[in-house]
Scaffold this motif. Structure first.
Motif, PDB file in Angstrom:
ATOM      1  N   PRO A  92       0.826  -1.219   0.000  1.00 17.06           N
ATOM      2  CA  PRO A  92       0.000   0.000   0.000  1.00 17.06           C
ATOM      3  C   PRO A  92       0.857   1.264   0.000  1.00 17.06           C
ATOM      4  O   PRO A  92       1.927   1.305   0.595  1.00 17.06           O
ATOM      5  CB  PRO A  92      -0.788  -0.122   1.305  1.00 17.06           C
ATOM      6  CG  PRO A  92       0.092  -0.936   2.194  1.00 17.06           C
ATOM      7  CD  PRO A  92       0.810  -1.909   1.305  1.00 17.06           C
ATOM      8  N   TYR A  93       0.362   2.286  -0.694  1.00 19.23           N
ATOM      9  CA  TYR A  93       0.984   3.604  -0.594  1.00 19.23           C
ATOM     10  C   TYR A  93      -0.030   4.690  -0.237  1.00 19.23           C
ATOM     11  O   TYR A  93       0.287   5.878  -0.229  1.00 19.23           O
ATOM     12  CB  TYR A  93       1.743   3.969  -1.874  1.00 19.23           C
ATOM     13  CG  TYR A  93       0.901   4.187  -3.118  1.00 19.23           C
ATOM     14  CD1 TYR A  93       0.284   5.405  -3.380  1.00 19.23           C
ATOM     15  CD2 TYR A  93       0.767   3.177  -4.067  1.00 19.23           C
ATOM     16  CE1 TYR A  93      -0.459   5.615  -4.532  1.00 19.23           C
ATOM     17  CE2 TYR A  93       0.025   3.374  -5.233  1.00 19.23           C
ATOM     18  CZ  TYR A  93      -0.580   4.598  -5.460  1.00 19.23           C
ATOM     19  OH  TYR A  93      -1.312   4.791  -6.612  1.00 19.23           O
ATOM     20  N   GLY A  94      -1.246   4.265   0.061  1.00 21.02           N
ATOM     21  CA  GLY A  94      -2.298   5.198   0.447  1.00 21.02           C
ATOM     22  C   GLY A  94      -3.527   4.421   0.862  1.00 21.02           C
ATOM     23  O   GLY A  94      -3.538   3.184   0.848  1.00 21.02           O
ATOM     24  N   PRO A  95      -4.606   5.119   1.215  1.00 18.49           N
ATOM     25  CA  PRO A  95      -5.793   4.453   1.755  1.00 18.49           C
ATOM     26  C   PRO A  95      -6.768   3.933   0.701  1.00 18.49           C
ATOM     27  O   PRO A  95      -7.677   3.182   1.031  1.00 18.49           O
ATOM     28  CB  PRO A  95      -6.447   5.561   2.587  1.00 18.49           C
ATOM     29  CG  PRO A  95      -6.072   6.828   1.854  1.00 18.49           C
ATOM     30  CD  PRO A  95      -4.686   6.594   1.325  1.00 18.49           C
ATOM     31  N   GLN A 122      -1.459  11.102  -7.765  1.00 21.67           N
ATOM     32  CA  GLN A 122      -1.465   9.777  -7.149  1.00 21.67           C
ATOM     33  C   GLN A 122      -0.195   9.002  -7.512  1.00 21.67           C
ATOM     34  O   GLN A 122       0.431   8.373  -6.649  1.00 21.67           O
ATOM     35  CB  GLN A 122      -2.709   9.016  -7.594  1.00 21.67           C
ATOM     36  CG  GLN A 122      -2.892   7.658  -6.934  1.00 21.67           C
ATOM     37  CD  GLN A 122      -4.164   6.963  -7.421  1.00 21.67           C
ATOM     38  OE1 GLN A 122      -4.784   7.378  -8.408  1.00 21.67           O
ATOM     39  NE2 GLN A 122      -4.544   5.902  -6.746  1.00 21.67           N
ATOM     40  N   ILE A 123       0.197   9.052  -8.769  1.00 25.05           N
ATOM     41  CA  ILE A 123       1.400   8.334  -9.197  1.00 25.05           C
ATOM     42  C   ILE A 123       2.647   8.957  -8.565  1.00 25.05           C
ATOM     43  O   ILE A 123       3.602   8.242  -8.210  1.00 25.05           O
ATOM     44  CB  ILE A 123       1.497   8.299 -10.728  1.00 25.05           C
ATOM     45  CG1 ILE A 123       0.494   7.286 -11.287  1.00 25.05           C
ATOM     46  CG2 ILE A 123       2.897   7.969 -11.206  1.00 25.05           C
ATOM     47  CD1 ILE A 123       0.794   5.838 -10.895  1.00 25.05           C
ATOM     48  N   ALA A 124       2.658  10.255  -8.377  1.00 25.35           N
ATOM     49  CA  ALA A 124       3.786  10.883  -7.672  1.00 25.35           C
ATOM     50  C   ALA A 124       3.875  10.352  -6.243  1.00 25.35           C
ATOM     51  O   ALA A 124       4.976  10.059  -5.747  1.00 25.35           O
ATOM     52  CB  ALA A 124       3.631  12.399  -7.680  1.00 25.35           C
ATOM     53  N   ARG A 125       2.726  10.186  -5.576  1.00 22.92           N
ATOM     54  CA  ARG A 125       2.737   9.610  -4.230  1.00 22.92           C
ATOM     55  C   ARG A 125       3.274   8.185  -4.250  1.00 22.92           C
ATOM     56  O   ARG A 125       4.012   7.768  -3.354  1.00 22.92           O
ATOM     57  CB  ARG A 125       1.327   9.606  -3.625  1.00 22.92           C
ATOM     58  CG  ARG A 125       0.764  10.962  -3.280  1.00 22.92           C
ATOM     59  CD  ARG A 125      -0.359  10.844  -2.232  1.00 22.92           C
ATOM     60  NE  ARG A 125      -1.232   9.702  -2.417  1.00 22.92           N
ATOM     61  CZ  ARG A 125      -2.349   9.703  -3.127  1.00 22.92           C
ATOM     62  NH1 ARG A 125      -2.735  10.816  -3.763  1.00 22.92           N
ATOM     63  NH2 ARG A 125      -3.096   8.607  -3.217  1.00 22.92           N
ATOM     64  N   ALA A 126       2.896   7.437  -5.271  1.00 19.82           N
ATOM     65  CA  ALA A 126       3.366   6.056  -5.379  1.00 19.82           C
ATOM     66  C   ALA A 126       4.880   6.001  -5.519  1.00 19.82           C
ATOM     67  O   ALA A 126       5.545   5.200  -4.854  1.00 19.82           O
ATOM     68  CB  ALA A 126       2.701   5.371  -6.569  1.00 19.82           C
ATOM     69  N   VAL A 127       5.438   6.848  -6.375  1.00 20.73           N
ATOM     70  CA  VAL A 127       6.887   6.844  -6.571  1.00 20.73           C
ATOM     71  C   VAL A 127       7.597   7.275  -5.292  1.00 20.73           C
ATOM     72  O   VAL A 127       8.627   6.700  -4.917  1.00 20.73           O
ATOM     73  CB  VAL A 127       7.267   7.739  -7.764  1.00 20.73           C
ATOM     74  CG1 VAL A 127       8.783   7.936  -7.841  1.00 20.73           C
ATOM     75  CG2 VAL A 127       6.750   7.120  -9.062  1.00 20.73           C
ATOM     76  N   ASP A 128       7.051   8.254  -4.587  1.00 18.20           N
ATOM     77  CA  ASP A 128       7.652   8.653  -3.311  1.00 18.20           C
ATOM     78  C   ASP A 128       7.623   7.500  -2.305  1.00 18.20           C
ATOM     79  O   ASP A 128       8.583   7.291  -1.552  1.00 18.20           O
ATOM     80  CB  ASP A 128       6.933   9.872  -2.745  1.00 18.20           C
ATOM     81  CG  ASP A 128       7.339  11.167  -3.425  1.00 18.20           C
ATOM     82  OD1 ASP A 128       8.417  11.201  -4.060  1.00 18.20           O
ATOM     83  OD2 ASP A 128       6.579  12.155  -3.315  1.00 18.20           O
ATOM     84  N   ALA A 129       6.533   6.736  -2.290  1.00 20.18           N
ATOM     85  CA  ALA A 129       6.445   5.588  -1.375  1.00 20.18           C
ATOM     86  C   ALA A 129       7.437   4.499  -1.765  1.00 20.18           C
ATOM     87  O   ALA A 129       8.071   3.869  -0.896  1.00 20.18           O
ATOM     88  CB  ALA A 129       5.021   5.030  -1.370  1.00 20.18           C
TER      89      ALA A 129
END
Length: 266
Positions: A47-50, A118-125
């Motif tokens: 997971p990288y978010g809810p 959302q994809i930026a959050r994924a890459v950061d995770a």
């Protein structure tokens, strides 16, 4: 004012590729077999978010990873999830790289601007759990998304670790897509189309970008690749004889020109 032409067929692929309907079933079988064979080196559903599609799959090489290749799938932002493309991680794994494949919300449940964030959050995770350099690549709509992450207006904490961005058959200027039937799902208007077009945005300083496209692709996709390369002063490679579906085959071949372009010198 004259009515603008319908560009839906110009941006259609399967109907113009011999055996186009056979690719997705074949990829599905290959992907499942690849994950099974990899065993516990396939770390699925991280997971990288809810949200229900806030997850990524991570495939690890046998030894310590030299870095992580992040691959973002295509589907016009409207279809699929990354599990369909699992087997395409095999080439980078053989070269000692980990491969991460993030999922994202699909249109019409999210607009393109939200998918970009959302994809930026994924890459950061992914960067938080994976040390070393990051190489961002993606196909078609995924090519658009990795190019967007290379733009100055997108917040990306991991940006200093991005060693290279390699959009494959990217959609770089979204304005023509407003004239396609699938815009009923995307809901692009003129402002969002311009704002989410990498070819119209400023790339991060010093970005190492290389655009890849098949020489046998639809003219619209070759144009889109050329527009991005011209706007960013980046090299554009036309892979001889490759169409929109087999242009990514090189990702599964550790010795391919495509993977050399992605990972050379890293």
């Amino acid at each position: 004012m004259p009515e603008l032409p319908d560009l839906s067929d110009e941006y259609a692929n399967a109907a113009h590729i011999p055996g186009g309907a056979d690719f997705l079933p074949r990829w599905t079988v290959q992907a499942a077999a690849f994950r099974d064979a990899l065993g516990d080196r396939a770390v699925l559903g991280q997971p990288y978010g809810p949200g229900p599609r806030d997850w990524f799959d991570l495939f690890m090489p046998a030894a310590r990873a030299r870095g992580t290749l992040v691959f973002i799938h295509g589907g016009y932002w409207r279809a699929f999830d990354p599990r369909l493309w699992s087997a395409f991680a095999s080439g980078a794994l053989a070269r000692g790289w980990a491969v991460a494949m993030p999922c994202h919300t699909l249109a019409p449940d999210a607009r393109l601007s939200a998918i970009t964030t959302q994809i930026a959050r994924a890459v950061d995770a992914i960067a938080l759990v994976q040390p070393g350099p990051l190489v961002l690549t993606g196909h078609s709509a995924g090519g658009h998304l990795v190019a967007r992450l290379a733009c100055t207006d997108v917040a990306l904490a991991a940006a200093p670790r991005v060693a290279r961005v390699l959009p494959i058959s990217p959609l770089s200027d979204l304005r023509p897509l407003m004239q396609c039937d699938f815009n009923a799902d995307l809901r692009l208007d003129a402002a969002e189309a311009a704002r989410e077009s990498p070819a119209l945005r400023t790339p991060r300083a010093g970005i190492d970008a290389h655009v890849w496209v098949g020489s046998a692709e639809r003219p619209a996709f070759r144009d889109q690749a050329r527009w991005l390369g011209t706007a960013w002063n980046a090299p554009v490679t036309e892979d001889p004889g490759r169409h929109h579906f087999n242009v990514i085959d090189g990702l599964a071949d550790p010795g391919s020109a495509l993977l050399r372009a992605a990972l050379a010198g890293l």
